[in-house]
Enzyme design. Structure first.
Site, PDB file in Angstrom:
ATOM      1  N   PRO A 202       0.794  -1.246   0.000  1.00  9.66           N
ATOM      2  CA  PRO A 202       0.000   0.000   0.000  1.00  9.66           C
ATOM      3  C   PRO A 202       0.817   1.282   0.000  1.00  9.66           C
ATOM      4  O   PRO A 202       0.268   2.355  -0.196  1.00  9.66           O
ATOM      5  CB  PRO A 202      -0.847  -0.118   1.278  1.00  9.66           C
ATOM      6  N   LYS A 203       2.147   1.184   0.192  1.00 12.35           N
ATOM      7  CA  LYS A 203       2.931   2.426   0.234  1.00 12.35           C
ATOM      8  C   LYS A 203       3.891   2.556  -0.933  1.00 12.35           C
ATOM      9  O   LYS A 203       4.970   3.125  -0.815  1.00 12.35           O
ATOM     10  CB  LYS A 203       3.685   2.507   1.564  1.00 12.35           C
ATOM     11  N   ASN A 204       3.490   2.006  -2.052  1.00  8.71           N
ATOM     12  CA  ASN A 204       4.374   2.026  -3.204  1.00  8.71           C
ATOM     13  C   ASN A 204       3.932   3.116  -4.182  1.00  8.71           C
ATOM     14  O   ASN A 204       2.801   3.113  -4.684  1.00  8.71           O
ATOM     15  CB  ASN A 204       4.327   0.632  -3.849  1.00  8.71           C
TER      16      ASN A 204
END
Ligand SMILES: [Zn+2]
Lengths: 299, 324
Positions: free
Chosen positions: A99-101
């Site tokens: 989710p933090k890409n």
């Protein structure tokens, strides 16, 4: 993830050129290495084919931050006129596990921009925010969606729900400001008065929570109201024997604004509580409160 | 000497060895999966080594050759050989070449052309590459890069400033795009970018300074947003911004130094994001750079705007140009 031999029989993989002085021997993961070898070969001749698409899928599953692969994948998708809704499903799965890409969120934005259809987006983002309500990428993307597709209508309700769940969610407070002031329909004077009441109630729930303090001061500055309207709140918190550096700090703001208009008693009182903050209640930021004291003294 | 005793001081020799060893871990899959970050790794490692007075630990010739091999025909640099050009890596490449005093190894005009091509004419914002992602990080990359090359004339500076100011928030901070939440990393980028083009008067230094020093938690560490965990890299993002604004002393130095030192790996070297986690070269640089800003002994001074050793910025005549 070994590649099917017959699909690739015409391609000679290009080994990695790892800089001018490669330190041999290299023994990293054989499958990833094989896939990258084929990628170098087909990207060199700009092949846009089903097998190239499949190959990029395998590589990004290994390494979702490989931005060069994503660019190549987009070109293939558009050249082959692929069903982009299917791609949205693929990228959804990818974002759920990473989710933090940056690349994944941007890839999704590129697809939605091309489709000009955001019907799946808010439910999808809600899902991600459900797992991590402060995911910066999700919030940035959400703002883009809301602005691009004019989806302001239910946003305040959404923010209300998040704040009911966690009043300390700074991202939700920021979204509140975004919803009020970036919306082409500006809030009325009456609305802002109610809004301040709402925030005051939230501050009472957790007086040491900096987010609504920053927010309410932001709204007061934006709407040219007098910071003095918060005095009652600060005094009430004080009376409850809750030590809130934010409430005391807010009193400093209030006294300073009155000292600027010439009030000597407010100046005195401001200096006194700055000392209190510097020495006792917020000693880690001693130098900041001493600075505020210097300003007050000079008035 | 036990661990806690060791962590009372900066383990200079261990960190130098740790950075040197990074390029020899080629048997790890991890090494290859971070291939797209290789050029950044060289910048982080090299800058840290210079601050540690050990720049010779990496051979200049190898470093320059490698950087040159990442440049594309359009002037931009990729994160590694064969990776697409990107503004972020282009800045890293220029920073490395400036540290090594080796700008003559590349075609500077081409770099300038590439960076200028990333500016959106209408908004003044910068995209990271031709694919269009917009982020105030890229505004910083562009302004820092062109300033280091003395070619700010190649872009529309007032427009660039205009976009950055659209990203300023009610709490005095800056976000990734207009309306996005204030975030210490983006604040460093925006304040740094404004400093480069002498526009710090546009910052509300007291309000932002308060927000920044409010990031310090009881254990001395700094977080990047309210209610988030403390992290060593924020000791750089927050401190550099405070330093540029002339308000570095608003945080408690002793407590922060202690926090960074405890995040060191006292066996393998390197610094982690927080005590107990795995060290990496990114947090190693920002931990050391933070300590340098705090005046930790025996480190070379770092420039808060360019995140380069100060002597490098002085050599090219760019030091102390910014004032609040
Ligand atoms: Zn970090």
């Amino acid at each position: 993830m070994a590649l099917e031999a017959e699909v690739w029989s015409d391609i000679k993989p290009i080994p990695l050129d790892d800089g001018p002085d490669p330190l041999a021997p290299i023994a990293y993961d054989a499958e990833y290495s094989e896939a990258m070898g084929y990628f170098r070969a087909i990207s060199q001749r700009d092949e846009r084919s089903e097998r190239a698409l499949k190959l990029t899928e395998r590589i990004v599953e290994y390494n979702p931050a490989h931005y060069t692969i994503w660019h190549y994948r987009q070109q293939i998708l558009f050249s082959l006129n692929k069903n982009l809704n299917e791609e949205l499903d693929f990228v959804k799965e990818q974002i759920e596990s990473n989710p933090k890409n940056y690349q994944l969120w941007h890839h999704r934005q590129v697809l939605v921009e091309k489709l000009m259809d955001a019907s799946c987006e808010l439910p999808f983002i809600n899902e991600i925010l459900n797992d991590d309500a402060k995911n910066y990428h999700a919030w940035t993307y959400r703002q883009w969606i809301i602005r691009t597709f004019n989806l302001w209508e239910n946003e305040l309700d959404f923010v209300n729900k998040l704040l009911d769940k966690d009043v300390r969610n700074n991202s939700a407070w920021n979204q509140r400001y975004f919803t009020l002031f970036f919306n082409p329909t500006k809030p009325t004077e009456e609305f802002l008065t109610q809004e301040i009441e709402y925030v005051i109630e939230k501050i009472k729930m957790a007086p040491n929570n900096i987010s609504p303090w920053n927010y309410i001061k932001g709204i007061i500055a934006k709407s040219n109201k007098d910071i003095g309207i918060l005095e009652e709140l600060c005094k009430e918190i004080e009376k409850q024997d809750i030590i809130s550096p934010h409430a005391i700090g807010c009193l400093v703001d209030i006294y300073e604004s009155r000292a600027r208009k010439g009030s000597a008693t407010d100046k005195e009182e401001g200096i006194r509580i700055c000392t209190l903050l510097a020495e006792k209640h917020d000693a880690i930021r001693k130098k900041y409160w001493e600075y505020r004291k210097v300003i007050l003294t000079s008035l | 000497m036990d661990t806690s005793e060791k962590q009372n001081r900066l383990l200079v020799d261990l960190h130098v060895k740790y950075i040197q060893s990074l390029d020899t871990k080629k048997d790890d899959l991890e090494y290859w999966l971070t291939e797209h970050l290789r050029l950044s790794g060289v910048y982080w490692g090299l800058t840290a080594l210079d601050l540690l007075n050990s720049i010779d630990a990496l051979k200049k010739e190898d470093v320059v050759k490698y950087v040159v091999s990442c440049q594309h025909d359009n002037g931009g640099f990729g994160g590694h050989i064969g990776h697409d050009p990107h503004l972020t890596y282009t800045l890293y490449a220029v920073q490395i070449l400036v540290i090594e005093d080796a700008l003559d190894a590349v075609n500077v005009d081409k770099i300038v052309e590439y960076v200028a091509s990333c500016q959106d004419r209408d908004t003044g914002a910068f995209t990271g590459d031709e694919w269009g992602e917009i982020d105030t990080r890229f505004s910083y990359c562009a302004l820092s890069c062109l300033s280091l090359l003395k070619r700010l004339d190649a872009i529309n500076v007032p427009k660039a400033v205009e976009f950055i100011m659209l990203c300023k928030n009610f709490d005095g901070g800056f976000g990734v795009s207009p309306g996005a939440e204030s975030h210490a990393g983006q604040i460093f980028c925006c304040v740094g970018a404004l400093a480069i083009v002498n526009s710090l008067h546009l910052v509300d230094a007291d309000l932002l300074g308060w927000w920044l020093c409010e990031r310090q938690l009881k254990n001395g560490g700094l977080n990047g947003r309210p209610e988030k965990l403390e992290d060593v890299c924020y000791s750089w993002w927050v401190l550099s911004a405070l330093s540029i604004l002339g308000r570095l002393h608003w945080i408690n130095k002793e407590k922060l130094i202690e926090f960074v030192l405890v995040a060191q790996d006292s066996e393998g070297g390197g610094i982690a994001d927080r005590p107990g986690d795995m060290a990496d070269v990114f947090h190693t640089l920002f931990g050391i750079a933070g300590l340098s800003l705090l005046g930790y002994p025996d480190l070379k001074p770092v420039d808060p705007v360019y995140c380069l050793p100060k002597h490098v910025v002085q050599r090219i005549g760019l030091a102390e140009r910014y004032h609040v």
